[in-house]
Design a protein around this motif. Structure first.
Motif, PDB file in Angstrom:
ATOM      1  N   LEU A 197     -35.955  -4.646 -40.242  1.00  0.00           N
ATOM      2  CA  LEU A 197     -35.012  -3.902 -39.412  1.00  0.00           C
ATOM      3  C   LEU A 197     -34.619  -4.671 -38.155  1.00  0.00           C
ATOM      4  O   LEU A 197     -33.518  -4.504 -37.640  1.00  0.00           O
ATOM      5  CB  LEU A 197     -35.600  -2.544 -39.024  1.00  0.00           C
ATOM      6  N   SER A 198     -35.525  -5.520 -37.685  1.00  0.00           N
ATOM      7  CA  SER A 198     -35.242  -6.259 -36.449  1.00  0.00           C
ATOM      8  C   SER A 198     -34.154  -7.309 -36.629  1.00  0.00           C
ATOM      9  O   SER A 198     -33.523  -7.719 -35.654  1.00  0.00           O
ATOM     10  CB  SER A 198     -36.520  -6.898 -35.897  1.00  0.00           C
ATOM     11  N   THR A 199     -33.920  -7.733 -37.857  1.00  0.00           N
ATOM     12  CA  THR A 199     -32.919  -8.773 -38.100  1.00  0.00           C
ATOM     13  C   THR A 199     -31.794  -8.323 -39.028  1.00  0.00           C
ATOM     14  O   THR A 199     -30.922  -9.121 -39.369  1.00  0.00           O
ATOM     15  CB  THR A 199     -33.585 -10.029 -38.699  1.00  0.00           C
ATOM     16  N   ALA A 200     -31.810  -7.085 -39.454  1.00  0.00           N
ATOM     17  CA  ALA A 200     -30.775  -6.575 -40.357  1.00  0.00           C
ATOM     18  C   ALA A 200     -29.410  -6.582 -39.681  1.00  0.00           C
ATOM     19  O   ALA A 200     -29.305  -6.551 -38.449  1.00  0.00           O
ATOM     20  CB  ALA A 200     -31.128  -5.160 -40.812  1.00  0.00           C
ATOM     21  N   ASP A 201     -28.369  -6.632 -40.502  1.00  0.00           N
ATOM     22  CA  ASP A 201     -27.005  -6.607 -39.968  1.00  0.00           C
ATOM     23  C   ASP A 201     -26.734  -5.340 -39.167  1.00  0.00           C
ATOM     24  O   ASP A 201     -26.036  -5.366 -38.162  1.00  0.00           O
ATOM     25  CB  ASP A 201     -25.989  -6.702 -41.100  1.00  0.00           C
ATOM     26  N   ARG A 202     -27.309  -4.259 -39.636  1.00  0.00           N
ATOM     27  CA  ARG A 202     -27.109  -2.972 -38.981  1.00  0.00           C
ATOM     28  C   ARG A 202     -28.466  -2.412 -38.578  1.00  0.00           C
ATOM     29  O   ARG A 202     -29.403  -2.411 -39.367  1.00  0.00           O
ATOM     30  CB  ARG A 202     -26.417  -2.031 -39.947  1.00  0.00           C
ATOM     31  N   GLY A 203     -28.557  -1.918 -37.361  1.00  0.00           N
ATOM     32  CA  GLY A 203     -29.826  -1.389 -36.869  1.00  0.00           C
ATOM     33  C   GLY A 203     -30.168  -0.039 -37.483  1.00  0.00           C
ATOM     34  O   GLY A 203     -29.312   0.665 -37.998  1.00  0.00           O
TER      35      GLY A 203
END
Length: 90
Positions: A39-45
């Motif tokens: 989640l820390s690096t996903a395109d969308r939070g």
């Protein structure tokens, strides 16, 4: 986009997973750490609901099998709360 607070929470949970005396708690903490890392690096939070479910799992672990690493779990929870404080919505 990196989300520093979620990466910090992931690091804390990895530490807790490594230091707990309970194998089941360690496995669950590791799974939650992996989720937060993604989640820390996903395109969308993540939204509030997703983070609330993670925090609920942390609460369950902290009061049960993960009690020996409760302070580290608290630090991860605090980092998630810090991220959520700037998140729109609920």
């Amino acid at each position: 986009m990196a989300r520093k607070e979620l990466a910090t929470a992931s690091d804390r949970l990895e530490s807790a997973a490594a230091n707990t005396g309970n194998d089941d708690a360690g496995e669950r903490l590791g799974e939650l750490a992996s989720q937060l890392e993604g989640l820390s690096t996903a395109d969308r939070g993540p939204d509030h609901g997703r983070l609330a479910r993670i925090q609920s799992a942390l609460n369950d672990l902290q009061s049960g099998d993960g009690g020996d690493v409760a302070e580290t779990i608290d630090e991860a929870d605090d980092a998630i709360n810090e991220y959520r404080s700037d998140l729109e919505g609920v």
